[in-house]
Design a protein around this motif. Structure first.
Motif, short mmCIF file in Angstrom:
data_model
loop_
_atom_site.label_atom_id
_atom_site.label_comp_id
_atom_site.label_asym_id
_atom_site.label_seq_id
_atom_site.Cartn_x
_atom_site.Cartn_y
_atom_site.Cartn_z
N THR A 31 0.86 -1.19 0.00
CA THR A 31 0.00 0.00 0.00
C THR A 31 0.89 1.23 0.00
O THR A 31 1.77 1.39 0.83
N MET A 32 0.65 2.10 -0.97
CA MET A 32 1.40 3.34 -1.09
C MET A 32 0.54 4.46 -0.53
O MET A 32 -0.68 4.38 -0.60
N PRO A 33 1.17 5.51 0.03
CA PRO A 33 0.37 6.65 0.45
C PRO A 33 -0.43 7.19 -0.73
O PRO A 33 0.04 7.11 -1.87
N GLN B 217 -10.88 2.13 -15.00
CA GLN B 217 -11.04 3.34 -15.80
C GLN B 217 -9.80 3.60 -16.65
O GLN B 217 -9.89 3.97 -17.82
N ARG B 218 -8.63 3.33 -16.05
CA ARG B 218 -7.39 3.53 -16.82
C ARG B 218 -7.35 2.59 -18.02
O ARG B 218 -6.88 2.95 -19.10
N MET B 219 -7.88 1.38 -17.82
CA MET B 219 -7.91 0.41 -18.91
C MET B 219 -8.84 0.88 -20.04
O MET B 219 -8.59 0.62 -21.21
N GLU C 166 -9.03 3.63 -21.21
CA GLU C 166 -8.35 4.60 -22.06
C GLU C 166 -7.91 3.98 -23.38
O GLU C 166 -7.57 4.70 -24.32
N TYR C 167 -7.93 2.65 -23.46
CA TYR C 167 -7.66 2.00 -24.75
C TYR C 167 -8.65 2.49 -25.81
O TYR C 167 -8.40 2.40 -27.00
N MET C 168 -9.83 2.97 -25.35
CA MET C 168 -10.90 3.35 -26.28
C MET C 168 -10.77 4.78 -26.81
O MET C 168 -11.63 5.25 -27.56
N SER D 187 -2.05 7.40 -24.15
CA SER D 187 -2.35 8.24 -22.98
C SER D 187 -1.47 7.89 -21.78
O SER D 187 -1.52 8.56 -20.76
N GLN D 188 -0.65 6.85 -21.89
CA GLN D 188 0.22 6.45 -20.77
C GLN D 188 1.38 7.43 -20.56
O GLN D 188 2.01 7.45 -19.49
N LEU D 189 1.66 8.26 -21.55
CA LEU D 189 2.78 9.19 -21.44
C LEU D 189 2.66 10.06 -20.19
O LEU D 189 1.63 10.70 -19.97
N LYS E 2 -0.48 6.16 -9.59
CA LYS E 2 -0.95 4.78 -9.49
C LYS E 2 -2.47 4.76 -9.42
O LYS E 2 -3.05 5.35 -8.52
N PRO E 3 -3.12 4.10 -10.36
CA PRO E 3 -4.58 4.01 -10.24
C PRO E 3 -4.98 3.16 -9.04
O PRO E 3 -4.18 2.34 -8.57
N PHE E 4 -6.20 3.34 -8.52
CA PHE E 4 -6.68 2.53 -7.40
C PHE E 4 -6.85 1.09 -7.84
O PHE E 4 -7.34 0.83 -8.95
N TYR F 1 -3.69 -8.72 -16.85
CA TYR F 1 -3.12 -9.25 -15.63
C TYR F 1 -1.71 -8.66 -15.58
O TYR F 1 -0.77 -9.25 -16.08
N PRO F 2 -1.59 -7.44 -15.04
CA PRO F 2 -0.28 -6.79 -15.07
C PRO F 2 0.69 -7.48 -14.12
O PRO F 2 0.41 -7.64 -12.94
N LYS F 3 1.81 -7.94 -14.66
CA LYS F 3 2.85 -8.54 -13.82
C LYS F 3 3.89 -7.47 -13.53
O LYS F 3 4.53 -6.97 -14.45
N THR G 242 -0.93 -8.46 -27.98
CA THR G 242 -0.71 -8.13 -26.56
C THR G 242 0.03 -6.80 -26.50
O THR G 242 0.82 -6.48 -27.38
N ASN G 243 -0.21 -6.05 -25.46
CA ASN G 243 0.35 -4.72 -25.35
C ASN G 243 1.82 -4.73 -24.95
O ASN G 243 2.31 -5.70 -24.37
N PRO G 244 2.54 -3.64 -25.25
CA PRO G 244 3.97 -3.59 -24.89
C PRO G 244 4.18 -3.45 -23.39
O PRO G 244 3.25 -3.15 -22.65
C1 CLR Z 1 0.13 0.63 -19.15
C2 CLR Z 1 -0.57 0.25 -20.44
C3 CLR Z 1 -0.67 -1.25 -20.52
C4 CLR Z 1 -1.46 -1.78 -19.34
C5 CLR Z 1 -0.86 -1.34 -18.04
C6 CLR Z 1 -0.60 -2.24 -17.09
C7 CLR Z 1 -0.02 -1.91 -15.77
C8 CLR Z 1 -0.01 -0.42 -15.44
C9 CLR Z 1 0.42 0.33 -16.69
C10 CLR Z 1 -0.55 0.12 -17.87
C11 CLR Z 1 0.64 1.82 -16.41
C12 CLR Z 1 1.56 2.08 -15.19
C13 CLR Z 1 1.07 1.38 -13.94
C14 CLR Z 1 0.96 -0.12 -14.29
C15 CLR Z 1 0.71 -0.76 -12.94
C16 CLR Z 1 1.52 0.10 -11.95
C17 CLR Z 1 2.01 1.34 -12.74
C18 CLR Z 1 -0.29 1.95 -13.54
C19 CLR Z 1 -1.88 0.85 -17.68
C20 CLR Z 1 2.10 2.56 -11.82
C21 CLR Z 1 2.48 3.84 -12.53
C22 CLR Z 1 3.13 2.28 -10.74
C23 CLR Z 1 3.31 3.41 -9.79
C24 CLR Z 1 4.33 2.99 -8.74
C25 CLR Z 1 5.00 4.10 -8.02
C26 CLR Z 1 5.97 4.87 -8.82
C27 CLR Z 1 4.13 4.91 -7.13
O1 CLR Z 1 -1.23 -1.62 -21.75
#
Ligand code: CLR
Length: 431
Positions: free
Chosen positions: A43-45, A56-58, A60-62, A94-96, A101-103, A152-154, A184-186
């Protein structure tokens, strides 16, 4: 409610309040204790968050759905692949600079999005908590396409950076053409965890397959490299079933994508490379930390522009670097409260509090919700109850043959029951 002069409601263009500066906090201060740990459990502050759920962040693909609509209108399959490839690149644009960190969605959390003007609707759900898996399904309002997938972000914590591998296949079906594309996404990497300004890089190979024609597009999202020369660049090609190279695609995921004839491209690239080298000898300068090189894309004669990004709104920097589209994702539209599922992210009190700049409330609410989730999990374990997502089921992706999360009633679509599908969507989504 904001009304235009003609009495029409308008989506918001900004957030209620600017973000709270992170300059007094250090990510490293928190993460240094966590090297080697499962990052999804830390858990981050809340200051390191952005006021959006991962669902919601996902969505953004749309952001550039007009490209899918365009692909539907093209009669040539290579031309369709060009535009689908541009869509795949644009979907991560939009990731730029989005280092917030999303919830983490709660298990069973949902998000639905209908855009009349862009002619689509989307539903997504958190289908698993550990590991976190989010599934989405979007479709055009006129049954022209289906776009779905699960993520499933690893996460890997390397010390200086956090690398996210977005495991999960994206499937795009163009119904009129009876075509399905998958990719699959980068990788996505957040740099400068220890020191300096956080920045985002996306890299890796993205292979888009047209399962109907056998055409394939290979895109190489380039890693920044030592001097930042390759920063954000994307380069690739389209080949047909007999492995003939038909088009070269190039550009930047942050900016634009072009398509060129392969021969023209090679000739011009050689010319350009020799020119660049002489320039470099004059100005050899190493970049540290944040890459600064902003040489935009050099256009090769005869190329066609496939996609160009819209500039971000003026106050984007104070608003978590959101795009105009992103600003609207957590807005409660008039009448929505009555229609939304109670599980919708827009109704999360912690997220809403953060959006309003009330970080203390956000923190208390987030703890409360997560605690509630833990208790519910324990209860289920005790009762040997299995969790079943509401909208998705684990099944087989009929194009790849691999296991995938699928909108369960979308399966009916393929047994000719469009009526049922439309009925279900109308029942859950506000019109
Ligand atoms: C990027 C686009 C991909 C799907 C995806 C998966 C995991 C996401 C990543 C995206 C964006 C960055 C992300 C990550 C999980 C954690 C990370 C949200 C949406 C954040 C920025 C980590 C923050 C950690 C600290 C620096 C606080 O297709």
């Amino acid at each position: 409610i904001k009304l235009q002069h003609n009495g029409v409601w308008q989506r918001r263009k900004t957030l209620p309040v600017p973000m709270i500066s992170r300059s007094d906090y250090s990510v490293w201060g928190i993460l240094k204790k966590c090297v080697g740990m499962d990052l999804t459990k830390i858990t981050m502050p809340i200051v390191f968050n952005e006021p959006l759920s991962f669902l919601q962040r996902m969505s953004e693909y749309m952001q550039h759905t007009h490209l899918i609509h365009k692909a539907c209108t093209l009669s040539d399959s290579i031309a369709r692949m060009e535009v689908v490839a541009a869509f795949a690149v644009s979907s991560v644009a939009s990731q730029l600079d989005r280092t917030g960190k999303p919830f983490n969605p709660l298990l069973g959390e949902t998000y639905e999005l209908t855009r009349e003007a862009e002619r689509y609707r989307l539903i997504s759900e958190q289908v698993s908590h550990h590991p976190p898996v989010s599934a989405f399904h979007a479709q055009s309002l006129e049954q022209e396409f289906e776009f779905y997938g699960s993520l499933y972000p690893k996460l890997k914590f390397w010390g200086k950076s956090v690398e996210a591998e977005p495991k999960g296949v994206m499937t795009l079906e163009l119904l009129k053409h009876k075509e399905a594309y998958t990719w699959t996404n980068p990788f996505c990497c957040v740099h400068n965890i220890i020191m300096g300004k956080l920045w985002i890089e996306q890299y890796g190979t993205v292979e888009i397959e047209n399962h109907h024609t056998g055409d394939k597009c290979v895109l190489n999202f380039k890693a920044c490299g030592m001097f930042g020369k390759e920063l954000h660049k994307v380069e690739g090609y389209i080949q047909d079933k007999s492995k003939n190279k038909r088009r070269v695609l190039y550009g930047k995921w942050t900016e634009c994508m072009y398509s060129a004839d392969p021969e023209m491209y090679e000739v011009n690239k050689k010319k350009r490379d020799t020119k660049m080298r002489t320039q470099e000898q004059c100005a050899e300068e190493e970049i540290e930390g944040v890459p600064e090189v902003q040489e935009t894309v050099a256009v090769i004669p005869g190329s066609t522009l496939l996609w160009r990004i819209a500039p971000r709104p003026r106050d984007s920097e104070q608003m978590y670097n959101f795009t105009s589209f992103t600003m609207t994702l957590n807005e409660l539209e008039p009448g929505m409260e009555r229609l939304l599922a109670p599980t919708d992210c827009r109704l999360r009190p912690d997220l809403r509090a953060m959006e309003n700049g009330e970080l203390d409330t956000a923190h208390v609410e987030k703890d409360r919700l997560e605690q509630k989730q833990r208790v519910a999990h324990k209860e289920r374990l005790k009762d040997e109850e299995e969790w079943l997502p509401r909208w998705f089921r684990l099944g087989t992706n009929r194009h790849t043959g691999a296991q995938d999360w699928q909108l369960w009633f979308a399966l009916l679509l393929h047994s000719d029951s469009e009526v049922i599908l439309i009925f279900c969507f109308n029942a859950i989504l506000p019109t």
